[in-house]
Structures are given as C-alpha cells and as structure tokens.
Design a protein around this motif. Structure first.
Motif, PDB file in Angstrom:
ATOM      1  N   THR A 276       0.768  -1.271  -0.039  1.00 16.47           N
ATOM      2  CA  THR A 276       0.087  -0.013   0.037  1.00 16.47           C
ATOM      3  C   THR A 276       1.010   1.180   0.083  1.00 16.47           C
ATOM      4  N   TYR A 280      -0.085  10.818   0.972  1.00 17.21           N
ATOM      5  CA  TYR A 280      -0.052  12.102   1.577  1.00 17.21           C
ATOM      6  C   TYR A 280       1.581  12.436   2.324  1.00 17.21           C
ATOM      7  N   SER A 435     -11.205  13.899   9.631  1.00 17.49           N
ATOM      8  CA  SER A 435     -11.487  14.688   8.438  1.00 17.49           C
ATOM      9  C   SER A 435     -12.280  14.003   7.438  1.00 17.49           C
TER      10      SER A 435
HETATM   11  C1  LIG Z   1      -9.656  -0.167   0.913  1.00 15.76           C
HETATM   12  C2  LIG Z   1      -9.145   0.960   1.579  1.00 15.76           C
HETATM   13  C3  LIG Z   1      -7.986   0.565   2.199  1.00 15.76           C
HETATM   14  C4  LIG Z   1      -7.328   1.348   2.930  1.00 15.76           C
HETATM   15  N1  LIG Z   1      -6.015   0.864   3.519  1.00 15.76           N
HETATM   16  C5  LIG Z   1      -5.206   1.740   4.010  1.00 15.76           C
HETATM   17  C6  LIG Z   1      -3.926   1.512   4.415  1.00 15.76           C
HETATM   18  O1  LIG Z   1      -3.509   0.575   4.329  1.00 15.76           O
HETATM   19  N2  LIG Z   1      -3.158   2.427   5.093  1.00 15.76           N
HETATM   20  C7  LIG Z   1      -3.667   3.669   5.330  1.00 15.76           C
HETATM   21  O2  LIG Z   1      -2.931   4.451   5.829  1.00 15.76           O
HETATM   22  N3  LIG Z   1      -4.738   4.303   4.962  1.00 15.76           N
HETATM   23  C8  LIG Z   1      -5.695   3.392   4.272  1.00 15.76           C
HETATM   24  N4  LIG Z   1      -7.072   3.480   3.974  1.00 15.76           N
HETATM   25  C9  LIG Z   1      -7.456   4.919   4.273  1.00 15.76           C
HETATM   26  C10 LIG Z   1      -7.124   5.987   3.209  1.00 15.76           C
HETATM   27  O3  LIG Z   1      -5.570   6.162   3.546  1.00 15.76           O
HETATM   28  C11 LIG Z   1      -7.767   7.311   3.515  1.00 15.76           C
HETATM   29  O4  LIG Z   1      -7.759   7.694   5.006  1.00 15.76           O
HETATM   30  C12 LIG Z   1      -9.237   7.307   3.593  1.00 15.76           C
HETATM   31  O5  LIG Z   1      -9.503   6.539   2.305  1.00 15.76           O
HETATM   32  C13 LIG Z   1      -9.730   8.736   3.153  1.00 15.76           C
HETATM   33  O6  LIG Z   1      -9.089   9.470   1.887  1.00 15.76           O
HETATM   34  P1  LIG Z   1     -10.000   9.550   0.627  1.00 15.76           P
HETATM   35  O7  LIG Z   1      -8.964   9.444  -0.743  1.00 15.76           O
HETATM   36  O8  LIG Z   1     -11.062   8.426   0.567  1.00 15.76           O
HETATM   37  O9  LIG Z   1     -10.773  10.961   0.586  1.00 15.76           O
HETATM   38  P2  LIG Z   1     -10.735  12.180   1.118  1.00 15.76           P
HETATM   39  O10 LIG Z   1     -11.773  12.358   1.981  1.00 15.76           O
HETATM   40  O11 LIG Z   1     -10.587  12.978  -0.149  1.00 15.76           O
HETATM   41  O12 LIG Z   1      -9.294  12.441   1.689  1.00 15.76           O
HETATM   42  C14 LIG Z   1      -9.013  12.481   2.978  1.00 15.76           C
HETATM   43  C15 LIG Z   1      -7.395  12.309   3.152  1.00 15.76           C
HETATM   44  O13 LIG Z   1      -6.992  13.514   2.606  1.00 15.76           O
HETATM   45  C16 LIG Z   1      -5.624  13.613   3.423  1.00 15.76           C
HETATM   46  N5  LIG Z   1      -5.829  14.892   4.105  1.00 15.76           N
HETATM   47  C17 LIG Z   1      -6.640  15.698   4.788  1.00 15.76           C
HETATM   48  N6  LIG Z   1      -6.194  16.633   5.130  1.00 15.76           N
HETATM   49  C18 LIG Z   1      -5.133  16.901   4.958  1.00 15.76           C
HETATM   50  C19 LIG Z   1      -4.267  18.092   5.175  1.00 15.76           C
HETATM   51  N7  LIG Z   1      -4.649  19.239   5.999  1.00 15.76           N
HETATM   52  N8  LIG Z   1      -2.787  17.808   4.646  1.00 15.76           N
HETATM   53  C20 LIG Z   1      -2.290  16.600   3.953  1.00 15.76           C
HETATM   54  N9  LIG Z   1      -3.371  15.553   3.898  1.00 15.76           N
HETATM   55  C21 LIG Z   1      -4.674  15.615   4.096  1.00 15.76           C
HETATM   56  C22 LIG Z   1      -5.768  12.796   4.556  1.00 15.76           C
HETATM   57  O14 LIG Z   1      -4.815  11.331   4.002  1.00 15.76           O
HETATM   58  C23 LIG Z   1      -6.984  12.290   4.617  1.00 15.76           C
HETATM   59  O15 LIG Z   1      -7.221  10.845   5.115  1.00 15.76           O
HETATM   60  C24 LIG Z   1      -7.742   2.651   3.010  1.00 15.76           C
HETATM   61  C25 LIG Z   1      -9.030   3.006   2.600  1.00 15.76           C
HETATM   62  C26 LIG Z   1      -9.657   2.205   2.082  1.00 15.76           C
HETATM   63  C27 LIG Z   1     -11.037   2.601   1.152  1.00 15.76           C
END
Ligand SMILES: Cc1cc2nc3c(=O)[nH]c(=O)nc-3n(C[C@H](O)[C@H](O)[C@H](O)COP(=O)(O)OP(=O)(O)OC[C@H]3O[C@@H](n4cnc5c(N)ncnc54)[C@H](O)[C@@H]3O)c2cc1C
Length: 464
Positions: A276, A280, A435
């Motif tokens: 993965t 960020y 968030s």
């Molecule tokens: C199937 C699946 C598997 C996942 N596996 C993992 C994993 O193995 N490891 C892991 O870490 N996460 C994992 N996640 C979670 C993922 O990293 C995100 O936290 C989550 O999906 C939100 O991001 P988004 O793209 O969906 O949406 P959005 O809501 O568009 O993005 C939110 C994300 O943007 C970033 N962000 C928000 N504010 C800021 C800021 N001020 N500065 C910099 N960046 C910011 C953060 O990463 C936040 O989580 C997984 C998610 C899914 C759906």
C-alpha cells in the motif's frame, strides 16, 4: 477475464480487446441509493451524522464503557449492533459475513475482508508470541472465508483480502528494522532475497544488528507470513498489505518485498502480495516509481493499493515531538495532487505491462475516482481488469454503487469480529479519519434526498 488477458499477445492488445466502446463520466447522484432499503438508508444517515460529531469520536471508548455500566452489556451491545457496528462491520460469525457479502454482491460489489487487530505495545497479552499465533489462525480463517465468499470460485476470479503486518510481527521489531533499513550498508544483511530464503527454508536467520530475542521473533514472524502467503496462494486469494506509520513502513515494505520475490513471479499469475502506498507522504511518488521499475527489472508482477493515508494527525504529532521533518504533504490540496500523480504513474504501468501490474484505487474521493475511470478509458484499460476500486463498508456507498453499476470491479473493505474486538478498532479508525467522517456531508445530502423522495413522493426501493 484474467484467463483471457493472459492468452493474448502484447499487454496493450490484451487490454484494448476488453474496452467498452465509449467512456461515460460517472454520475454519483443518479439514484445510486435507490437500490438500498429504507431502514439501511436511515441507519446510514443517523450513524454518519453521529460520527461527524467530534465529542463522540474523541470520547468513544469512554462512552462505550459508560453505556455498558449504565445499561448493561446486553442493551448497550444491541444499541451498538443497530448503529455503528451494524453500519461498518459485517458481523461476527462466518454466516453473518456471508449474508453481508451476498447483499453487497446483489449491488455489484465484492468483499475485501479485513481482520481487525490492534496490538497494544504496553499489554503483555497483546504482544506475546501467543497473541501473534492467534492472529495467524484468524488470518488463515480469513483466507478460507475470502475464498468461499465469491460466487465463482477459482483462479479466474480475483479474491482479495487485507493483511495487517503488525498483527503477525511486533511493532517494536518493525521499528528496529526500520532504523536499520534506513542506514547505508544494511542492505545485504536485510535484503528481501535473504528474508525470502529464510521464509522458504524455515532455517534460522541471524541478523547481526538484532539481539537473540529479536532474531527469534523475526524468524517466527517470517514463518507466519510464509504460512499466510502460501495458504492464500493455494486458495487463490491475493493479499493486500496495509501501510501504517512511517516509523514502521520501511520494515513492512521489506517484508512485502521478501514475500513478493517468492509469490509475485508472473508465472504464478500476477501479484499475490501487494503493497500500500500513501499519497500524503512526501516521498511516495518517487518511491512508487522506483519500486514499479525495480519489480519490472526483477521480472516480478507488481500490485499496489493506492490510498491517501490514514495517520496524518499522529505522523505530524510525532514529528513535532521528535523535532524531525513532517513526512506528510503540507495540506489537503498537496495530498490530492500527489494522489493524482501516483494514479497516473500506476495507470501508465498497467497500460504498459498489462495484467502483471495490478492497482486498487482505494479512495472515497469522487474526483480521484472520476479521474481514474477517465484515464483508464484513455489508456485502454478495461473496467474489470487489472485496475479495481476500494471503499470502506458503510462509507460512500454512492461512489461504490455508481462504479459497480458502470461495470467496474469494486471492493468494500469489510472488518468482521465480535463487538469487543471491533469497537476499539472502529473508534481508533474514526479518530484517525476524523476529517473524512466530517467530510461525508455529500453522502448525507444524497441519503436525505433519497429518504425525502421515498417519504414524500411515494418512491420505493428499486429491487435487483
Ligand atoms: C480499501 C481501503 C484500504 C485502505 N487501506 C489503508 C492503508 O493500508 N493504510 C492507510 O494509511 N490508509 C488506508 N486507507 C484509508 C485511506 O488512507 C484514507 O484515510 C481514506 O480513504 C480517506 O481518503 P479518501 O481518498 O477516501 O478521501 P478524502 O476525504 O478526499 O481525503 C481525506 C484524506 O486526505 C488527506 N488529508 C486531509 N487533510 C489533509 C491535510 N491538511 N494535509 C495533508 N493531507 C490531508 C488525508 O490522507 C485524509 O485521510 C484505506 C482506505 C480504503 C478505502
């Protein structure tokens, strides 16, 4: 589809043959929720509203303990099952998970099972070798369940499951390995090939930078990883390894690389162990490009789950505390740009190398999902080929349903287990994803719109 892909000539010809005639932008508003029952919609709206309320997330564990004392564990358990647990968790027994997955399948969605485990570094019970062995058994059962769940079993179908490395290896050892991996000259002793050889042979590995206890635990962890990968390969289940904190990730990537040298050879049928990548982080785009090229040069298949990253708050707090550089991008827009660049890099890899390169676009973000589908079409990548999408169970169903209805391969990440095991995990995830939970306003709007339509207009659920 996959057996077809492997039979054709060049990677691009393989992909183009399966393309739809034209690309339609996805419409996330167009009645995706009409397929769901009114009860499910009401619960989703209620739970998402509750989760967007900061005090509930901050004091979740204390509130749970308090409600258990006040109402008794029966009533408080029933309340949780009807709300947060019911929304985000498939259930406790294999039968409950099966029912949940069947329901998803009628909506065109596939399962990505995840065993929720949380190591507690200060608890002897949750760091001892017996705890990791218990987790190994849970992972092996998860492989079996993942294999059984999809309607058409067999190698042609893509069964996936999530694997959390720190359920099988202690975070302490991962931190130690990370500090050594980062030093120049450590590469020979801690090479993926050397670890892979130890995994395969079961022979004791001696790493000079580790003490006897750490070497013993490393050997036991390698043997657990080998058993899960071997079983997953035999059952045709691909393992998607989670990324965690930057203090652990280099060690986790080393272990993934060791598994990849053994299980990702193209003659095995594509990547069986994926890593993965968290957009960020400042170094992710460069690392992803380097790893993709290295896999290609080594003649290995390459599998990637691309996420934005879940541990932003803690990463920044640790950097502040230690006086080190913040490893994360400075703001949300910078993370979005990084995600788009990583996506572009990986889609180009898929289009160049065909089915030896797999990608899961793991995001709830409508723009990222739309961009991915557009670029897939432009690059000649079919909707149900080496690229798939992933969202969490109970989150942004409008995105998953729109993708599923348009014929894309969509997986819902599904935690399962008992209330006691899963609630602490859910609350910790909610705290890390504050968030995101506050940002699901659009989903709430769409849910309200659909409920209003049913109540006022006499509209009903569309049955499949
Ligand atoms: C199937 C699946 C598997 C996942 N596996 C993992 C994993 O193995 N490891 C892991 O870490 N996460 C994992 N996640 C979670 C993922 O990293 C995100 O936290 C989550 O999906 C939100 O991001 P988004 O793209 O969906 O949406 P959005 O809501 O568009 O993005 C939110 C994300 O943007 C970033 N962000 C928000 N504010 C800021 C800021 N001020 N500065 C910099 N960046 C910011 C953060 O990463 C936040 O989580 C997984 C998610 C899914 C759906």
């Amino acid at each position: 589809i996959f057996s077809n892909l492997f039979n054709k000539t060049t990677p691009q010809a393989q992909l183009v043959n399966l393309l739809p005639p034209n690309w339609q932008p996805l419409n996330f508003d167009e009645g995706a929720f009409r397929l769901k029952g009114t009860g499910e919609l009401t619960r989703a709206l209620l739970v998402l509203r509750l989760c967007a309320w900061p005090p509930l997330v901050t004091h979740g564990l204390a509130l749970q303990a308090w409600s258990q004392r006040l109402l008794g564990s029966r009533i408080s358990g029933a309340l949780l099952r009807a709300s947060i647990y019911g929304q985000f968790v498939a259930g406790e027994t294999a039968e409950e998970v099966r029912r949940c997955v069947q329901q998803l399948q009628t909506l065109g969605l596939r399962p990505l099972l995840a065993v929720p485990t949380e190591e507690e570094p200060d608890s002897a019970a949750k760091t001892g070798e017996a705890w990791y062995e218990g987790n190994l058994r849970a992972m092996l059962r998860c492989v079996d369940l993942s294999r059984d769940l999809l309607e058409t079993p067999g190698p042609a179908r893509n069964n996936l499951m999530q694997l959390k490395m720190t359920a099988l290896t202690s975070t302490r050892l991962c931190k130690e390995l990370t500090s050594w991996v980062r030093r120049p000259g450590a590469s020979l002793e801690l090479s993926p090939e050397r670890l892979a050889e130890a995994m395969d042979s079961g022979r004791n590995l001696q790493v000079s930078c580790l003490n006897a206890e750490q070497n013993g635990h490393l050997q036991a962890a390698l043997s657990r990883l080998h058993r899960v990968a071997q079983h997953a390969r035999a059952q045709h289940v691909r393992l998607l390894v989670d990324a965690e904190y930057t203090s652990l990730n280099p060690a986790l990537s080393l272990l993934v690389a060791a598994l990849a040298t053994r299980w990702n050879s193209p003659r095995e049928g594509g990547p069986w162990v994926w890593n993965t990548y968290q957009a960020y982080l400042k170094d992710t785009h460069e690392r992803l490009g380097r790893d993709a090229e290295a896999a290609h040069r080594a003649g290995l298949a390459f599998g990637v789950k691309l996420v934005r990253g879940a541990y932003l708050v803690k990463e920044r707090a640790v950097a502040r505390l230690q006086g080190t550089e913040d490893p994360t991008r400075p703001d949300y827009e910078a993370t979005n740009r990084s995600y788009s660049r990583c996506l572009e890099l990986m889609l180009n890899q898929v289009s160049r190398h065909g089915p030896t390169c797999h990608l899961m676009v793991a995001s709830h973000n409508e723009e990222s999902v739309r961009l991915a589908t557009k670029r897939m079409w432009e690059l000649g990548i079919p909707p149900d080929g080496p690229v798939c999408f992933g969202q969490l169970l109970g989150m942004c169903d409008h995105v998953s349903l729109a993708l599923g209805q348009a014929g894309y391969a969509v997986y819902k990440s599904i935690p399962y287990g008992s209330l006691e095991e899963v609630i602490p995990y859910l609350i910790r995830r909610a705290q890390e994803n504050r968030s995101v939970l506050q940002g699901v306003r659009r989903e709430q709007e769409l849910l309200t719109q659909e409920l209003r339509r049913r109540l006022l207009g006499g509209g009903r659920r569309v049955r499949h």
